[in-house]
Design a protein around this motif. Sequence first.
Motif, short mmCIF file in Angstrom:
data_model
loop_
_atom_site.label_atom_id
_atom_site.label_comp_id
_atom_site.label_asym_id
_atom_site.label_seq_id
_atom_site.Cartn_x
_atom_site.Cartn_y
_atom_site.Cartn_z
N PRO A 56 0.83 -1.20 0.00
CA PRO A 56 0.00 0.00 0.00
C PRO A 56 0.87 1.26 0.00
CG PRO A 56 0.07 -0.97 2.19
CD PRO A 56 0.79 -1.91 1.28
N PRO A 57 0.35 2.38 -0.47
CA PRO A 57 1.10 3.63 -0.40
C PRO A 57 1.52 3.92 1.04
CG PRO A 57 -0.86 3.91 -1.75
CD PRO A 57 -0.97 2.56 -1.11
N GLY A 58 2.76 4.36 1.24
CA GLY A 58 3.24 4.59 2.59
C GLY A 58 4.55 5.33 2.62
N THR A 59 5.19 5.30 3.78
CA THR A 59 6.45 6.03 3.99
C THR A 59 7.47 5.11 4.65
OG1 THR A 59 6.02 6.74 6.28
CG2 THR A 59 5.08 8.09 4.51
N ALA B 218 2.94 15.60 8.65
CA ALA B 218 1.83 16.32 8.02
C ALA B 218 1.95 16.29 6.50
CB ALA B 218 1.79 17.75 8.53
N ALA B 219 3.15 16.57 5.99
CA ALA B 219 3.33 16.58 4.53
C ALA B 219 3.13 15.20 3.94
CB ALA B 219 4.72 17.13 4.19
N GLU B 220 3.67 14.17 4.60
CA GLU B 220 3.54 12.81 4.09
C GLU B 220 2.09 12.34 4.15
OE1 GLU B 220 5.86 10.64 2.68
OE2 GLU B 220 6.91 12.55 2.52
N ALA B 221 1.39 12.73 5.21
CA ALA B 221 -0.03 12.35 5.32
C ALA B 221 -0.85 12.97 4.21
CB ALA B 221 -0.57 12.77 6.69
N GLU B 222 -0.53 14.20 3.87
CA GLU B 222 -1.24 14.87 2.78
C GLU B 222 -1.00 14.15 1.46
OE1 GLU B 222 -3.83 17.70 1.30
OE2 GLU B 222 -3.23 17.39 3.40
N ARG B 223 0.23 13.67 1.27
CA ARG B 223 0.55 12.95 0.04
C ARG B 223 -0.19 11.62 -0.04
NH1 ARG B 223 3.84 8.80 -1.14
NH2 ARG B 223 4.75 8.77 0.97
N ILE B 224 -0.24 10.89 1.06
CA ILE B 224 -0.88 9.57 1.07
C ILE B 224 -2.39 9.70 1.04
CG2 ILE B 224 -1.23 7.48 2.47
CD1 ILE B 224 1.61 7.96 3.59
N GLY B 225 -2.91 10.66 1.80
CA GLY B 225 -4.36 10.85 1.89
C GLY B 225 -4.95 10.14 3.10
N ARG C 64 -8.01 9.61 10.81
CA ARG C 64 -9.02 9.95 9.79
C ARG C 64 -8.97 11.42 9.37
NH1 ARG C 64 -11.93 5.46 9.30
NH2 ARG C 64 -11.98 4.02 11.07
N SER C 65 -8.21 12.24 10.09
CA SER C 65 -8.12 13.65 9.72
C SER C 65 -6.79 14.20 10.21
CB SER C 65 -9.26 14.46 10.33
OG SER C 65 -9.16 14.49 11.74
N ALA C 66 -6.39 15.35 9.64
CA ALA C 66 -5.10 15.94 9.99
C ALA C 66 -5.01 16.28 11.48
CB ALA C 66 -4.87 17.20 9.14
N GLY C 67 -6.15 16.65 12.08
CA GLY C 67 -6.13 17.02 13.49
C GLY C 67 -5.81 15.87 14.42
N GLU C 68 -5.98 14.64 13.96
CA GLU C 68 -5.72 13.48 14.82
C GLU C 68 -4.28 12.98 14.70
OE1 GLU C 68 -8.42 10.46 13.60
OE2 GLU C 68 -10.22 11.62 14.01
N LEU C 69 -3.53 13.51 13.72
CA LEU C 69 -2.25 12.91 13.36
C LEU C 69 -1.21 12.99 14.47
CD1 LEU C 69 -0.59 11.50 11.19
CD2 LEU C 69 0.00 13.75 10.28
N VAL D 160 8.05 4.91 13.90
CA VAL D 160 6.75 4.67 13.28
C VAL D 160 6.79 5.15 11.83
CG1 VAL D 160 5.46 4.85 15.44
CG2 VAL D 160 5.81 6.90 14.05
N HIS D 161 5.84 4.65 11.04
CA HIS D 161 5.69 5.10 9.66
C HIS D 161 4.20 5.15 9.33
CE1 HIS D 161 5.66 0.69 9.31
NE2 HIS D 161 4.98 0.85 8.17
N LEU D 162 3.88 5.68 8.15
CA LEU D 162 2.49 5.84 7.73
C LEU D 162 2.19 4.93 6.55
CD1 LEU D 162 2.18 9.75 7.72
CD2 LEU D 162 1.83 8.18 9.64
N GLU D 163 0.94 4.45 6.50
CA GLU D 163 0.45 3.70 5.36
C GLU D 163 -0.99 4.09 5.08
OE1 GLU D 163 2.98 -0.51 5.45
OE2 GLU D 163 0.81 -0.50 5.77
N ARG D 164 -1.40 3.95 3.83
CA ARG D 164 -2.80 4.14 3.48
C ARG D 164 -3.66 3.14 4.25
NH1 ARG D 164 -4.93 5.29 -1.49
NH2 ARG D 164 -3.53 7.09 -1.39
N TYR D 165 -4.75 3.62 4.84
CA TYR D 165 -5.66 2.74 5.58
C TYR D 165 -6.75 2.26 4.63
CZ TYR D 165 -8.82 1.11 9.26
OH TYR D 165 -9.64 0.35 10.07
#
Length: 572
Positions: free
Chosen positions: A131-134, A143-150, A170-175, A195-200
């Motif tokens: 899945p798309p991730g970092t 914040a920037a990576e989350a915006e890219r992944i969605g 589910r939103s930028a405010g929770e990140l 930690v890293h991010l992935e599309r949920y």
Amino acid sequence: MPDTVLVANRGEIAVRIIRACHELGLRAAAVYSDADADAWHVRLADEAHRIGPAPALSSYLDIDAVVGAAKAAGASLVHPGYGLLSEDATFASAVTAAGLGFVGPSADIIAKLGDKVAARAIAENCGVPVPPGTGDLAPEQAAAEAERIGFPLVVKASFGGGGRGMRVVRSAGELAGAMAAAAREAGAAFGRSEVHLERYLQPARHVEVQVLGDAHGTVAQLADRDCSVQRRHQKLIEEAPAFGLSSTVRAGLRDAAVRLAREVSYVGAGTVEFLVVPGTDEFFFLEMNTRLQVEHGVTELVTGLDIVAAQLRVARGEPLPFRQEDVVVRGHAIQARIAAEDPWEDFRPAPGVVSELVLPSGPGIRNDFGITGGGEVPPMYDSLFGKVLAFGADRDAARLRLAAALGELRVTGVPTTAPYLRTILESRSFTEGSHDTGSVAREWVPDPVARPSAEPVSPVRRVRIATDRGPVEVAVHGRSRPRGLQRASREGVSVAAKSTAAGGPPSAPMDATVVEVRVEPGQRIAPGDVVATLEAMKMELEIRSTVTGTVGAVLVAPGSPVSAGAPLVTLG
């Protein structure tokens, strides 16, 4: 004298490994902490070695103590089971450095696949979709990576497993809060806080493939399993084979798992986990667990193969005891995890003595338990203490058989997940196979109003009452509230803190460790406000106030232990 295997674990998986050793004519040596001195796995083993006091960090996670026990036992092999040190590359290295055989892949492979970011790269290199991730990232990059992944996305611990260190955002405010919580939980559980991010992906099904490899270059897959019944990324019900997959997806999953294992020259038992998008032919790699899985039993039931015995043979340098063409899936098997938790109290961990344990029996029923009647589920370890498995000619036969078995299961002394899991097995969406990884939070929330048609457990509550001859403790059997399910859209653990007296300060609902304090002296609190976050039995619990008042003194600090009933703050 037969070879000796040191079982570096506890509970039901230690019992399972000890039995496999005995069936192969091997001696089994157990390890135990002070909390487990009279545990079932200790009594079953040929010999047992104390490795320290009750806290896991001082016993089961003490590498020197465990390796020392293996040497004292004259062991030739060390089997790590699952959890604890099973995916710790440092432990695997220490075992081999001591001249002992490690039942599992090499330390190098554990390290490569234990790093979730590195594992993603390996999967991509051999053509397995991810899945798309970092990669690992700092809070200021999020914040920037989350915006890219969605959104939605998931914050994931880069090391460890078992659902620990994961937060859905589910939103930028929770990140920011999710990043901090996941890092904190990962650091406490695995000693690494990256930690890293992935599309949920939602809706999605969690499907995994069991693989086994030997030192002679052979890798085989033992079909697939579905583990979509999850709460907070912790599996509750598993089944084999995975249901409702197209032939294209099933073949693709199995091929991808073998390809990944071969890419790293994998030796031992491992599980490659995927997310499958319902109604499509899409699937994505999640991770590879370099150990035996809790749910290995359902695969054994449908293939007729003993995975633990195969692990032991491979670790002794033998080839796999079967060929790929020998792996034939027959029938269907489903497993329910039995944990000392109260689903109708937000799955509150409930350690204690199991005063009575009556296991179900009959054709197609298997019980893997780590305790017997009179045994204890200690507060410092995982709440899982057993598993009930059912085999049938098809999925519905296995489902009905398991539901009936959970109706026969009797546990007194602690509440368990059994009645809740039985209601899931009887639900329409599970029966139809239309559920996904979000169904527990979305539609299978325990309902305190509706009672299931039958309640398979009858816990004991001990109540202290005053009499004219002094206080007397009595045992009260049964429950005071109905049980059932309700539809809702909430997720997480939140416990209303008890009060020492009417209007008194919030207190800990059970023995735990303080993770975070959310209030300070002079702060005004109201019912529902989070006072502190505690950790007990591998779960984080947000403790919320039930009273209104002003915080006087804060009586606990992060990292400190707290006893059941102890106040967390004073009210001014």
